[in-house]
Design a protein around this motif. Structure first.
Motif, PDB file in Angstrom:
ATOM      1  N   ALA A  14       0.249   0.201   6.766  1.00  0.00           N
ATOM      2  CA  ALA A  14       0.530   1.260   5.018  1.00  0.00           C
ATOM      3  C   ALA A  14      -1.506   1.428   4.630  1.00  0.00           C
ATOM      4  CB  ALA A  14       1.764   1.068   4.053  1.00  0.00           C
ATOM      5  N   CYS A  63       0.723  -1.119  -0.034  1.00  0.00           N
ATOM      6  CA  CYS A  63      -0.276  -0.170   0.027  1.00  0.00           C
ATOM      7  C   CYS A  63       0.693   0.832   0.143  1.00  0.00           C
ATOM      8  CB  CYS A  63      -1.002  -0.087   1.149  1.00  0.00           C
ATOM      9  SG  CYS A  63      -2.334  -1.238   0.902  1.00  0.00           S
ATOM     10  N   ASP A  64       1.922   1.244   1.102  1.00  0.00           N
ATOM     11  CA  ASP A  64       2.854   2.518   0.380  1.00  0.00           C
ATOM     12  C   ASP A  64       3.278   2.578  -0.534  1.00  0.00           C
ATOM     13  OD1 ASP A  64       4.663   0.297   0.983  1.00  0.00           O
ATOM     14  OD2 ASP A  64       5.405  -0.031   2.491  1.00  0.00           O
ATOM     15  N   ASN A  75       0.522   4.277  -3.268  1.00  0.00           N
ATOM     16  CA  ASN A  75       0.288   4.834  -2.547  1.00  0.00           C
ATOM     17  C   ASN A  75       0.689   6.237  -3.385  1.00  0.00           C
ATOM     18  OD1 ASN A  75      -2.448   6.826  -0.991  1.00  0.00           O
ATOM     19  ND2 ASN A  75      -0.262   7.479  -0.118  1.00  0.00           N
ATOM     20  N   SER A 122      -3.058   6.147   4.156  1.00  0.00           N
ATOM     21  CA  SER A 122      -2.443   6.558   2.738  1.00  0.00           C
ATOM     22  C   SER A 122      -3.803   7.347   2.536  1.00  0.00           C
ATOM     23  CB  SER A 122      -2.484   4.981   1.791  1.00  0.00           C
ATOM     24  OG  SER A 122      -1.276   3.923   1.611  1.00  0.00           O
TER      25      SER A 122
END
Length: 392
Positions: A115, A92-93, A96, A119
């Motif tokens: 994360a 997700c980090d 994003n 986000s």
């Protein structure tokens, strides 16, 4: 219009085509199936104001590097107008970053790592493993069964450690004696030493915050040592699967699990539509669990947000504005209203349910309860100050 694409569970909505989604773990694999089922149903009924949704999916194979590559590809493809119904254990980090640069947003079905909830361009429908685990702790606390508590999870950065941190913080604030907060290697297969730790600690209750297959292995080791005793054993929502009771067997009658959404047997407009839609548009062996519900609901939120728009004006900008404007979204699948909104973190679902196994099937143990998390103060304040729980 493409509705979505995903990383290790990412979805996308594209202009003129549809979306992709894929998942790389048992349980989460259902998300693309349930979101696709919803979109197929929408298309059979005219699409979004006459525009069909094309659905596609990809899989990052739990590799953050591939996640970044997929996310960059979606961001660069201007036909992609949104991501919908994705699920992810990783990335997700890095994803994003790409979405933020491109003004692309994701209504994620199931977010797992920290994360995903911290986000700017990703908003999960589910509550996440930390909230799920904390509800278990707080349920036992309400029952007077948490004077001493034992927690089990995975030694994974940004996931298992995040969950363990939340349990430790809450236990300290609540005066709970945390007699074990053990993180195991994800590749571990011998759980007899772990079960021995539980037996030695003799907690009043415990939670396993692991995926269902790992939890089942831990329970098998505990049964081998006849370690159940009088301890109420529980799991996060990862174990809330209609088949889990029969998989773990009669020894675990009364086993407890959190449910991030409505019980799979619930009677309600959206609950009934989800089951009917899965029966009509998904394979018979597609799981009917909380992850399936999340994929379906993410797709429904997406479609409901776009239906008021002129189909000829749908592009990344108009769709992004529509998604960001979602607030006060209600469904009988949810305990409380869901929202997106503009923020650097998104964690709208923080009220869940509890269930227990009776005769091999889950039944409701506790209805909707707000879950206390020491780190949620900012989100709760924002909900009130921006009126995010009230429909616009």
């Amino acid at each position: 219009m493409r509705p979505w694409h995903r990383r290790e569970g990412h979805g996308r909505a594209d202009q003129g085509r549809g979306g992709r989604h894929g998942v790389g773990r048992r349980g989460l694999l259902v998300l693309p199936k349930s979101a696709k089922a919803y979109f197929d149903c929408v298309n059979d009924n005219g699409g979004i104001n006459g525009r069909p949704i094309q659905f596609e999916f990809g899989d990052d194979a739990l590799d953050p590097t591939k996640t970044a590559q997929l996310a960059a590809g979606y961001a660069a493809d201007t036909d992609v107008v949104a991501l919908v119904g994705d699920a992810t254990f990783v990335g997700c980090d890095v994803a994003n970053v790409e979405y933020a640069k491109a003004g692309l947003y994701s209504i994620t079905g199931v977010g797992v790592p920290q994360a995903c909830f911290e986000s700017s361009n990703i908003a999960p429908v589910n509550a996440g493993p930390r909230t799920s685990a904390l509800h278990v702790v707080q349920y036992f606390e309400r029952q007077g069964q948490a004077d001493t508590f034992f927690a089990i999870g995975l030694n994974t950065r940004g996931n298992g450690d995040w969950v363990a941190d939340g349990i430790a913080k809450y236990a300290k604030e609540a005066g709970i004696d945390l007699v074990g907060n053990v993180l195991s290697d994800p590749a571990e297969s011998n759980f007899l030493p772990l079960v021995s730790q539980v037996k030695q600690a003799a907690p009043a209750s415990l939670v396993i915050a692991d995926p269902a297959p790992i939890t089942a292995s831990i329970l098998a080791a505990a049964e081998q040592q006849d370690a159940k005793g009088d301890i109420p054993w529980a799991c996060t929502a990862s174990c809330y699967d209609a088949q889990f009771g029969t998989q773990i067997g009669d020894y675990w009658e009364g086993f407890v699990a959190n449910s991030e959404l409505a019980l799979v047997t619930a009677d309600g407009k959206d609950s009934n539509a989800w089951r009917a839609g899965m029966d009509q548009y998904a394979a018979p062996d597609a799981p009917r669990d909380t992850f399936s519900q999340a994929g379906w609901l993410a797709a429904k939120i997406f479609v409901d947000a776009l239906l008021p728009l002129d189909a000829d004006t749908l592009d990344r900008t108009t769709v992004s504005d529509a998604l960001l404007g979602v607030k006060g979204y209600t469904s009988d699948l949810l305990c409380s209203p869901w929202y997106f909104g503009v923020a650097d973190e998104h964690h709208a679902n923080h009220a869940t349910r509890m269930a227990k196994i009776e005769n091999g099937q889950y039944v409701e143990l506790e209805g909707c309860q707000d879950v206390a998390d020491p780190d949620m103060a900012g989100i709760l304040e924002r909900e009130q100050s921006e009126g995010l729980l009230v429909a616009g």
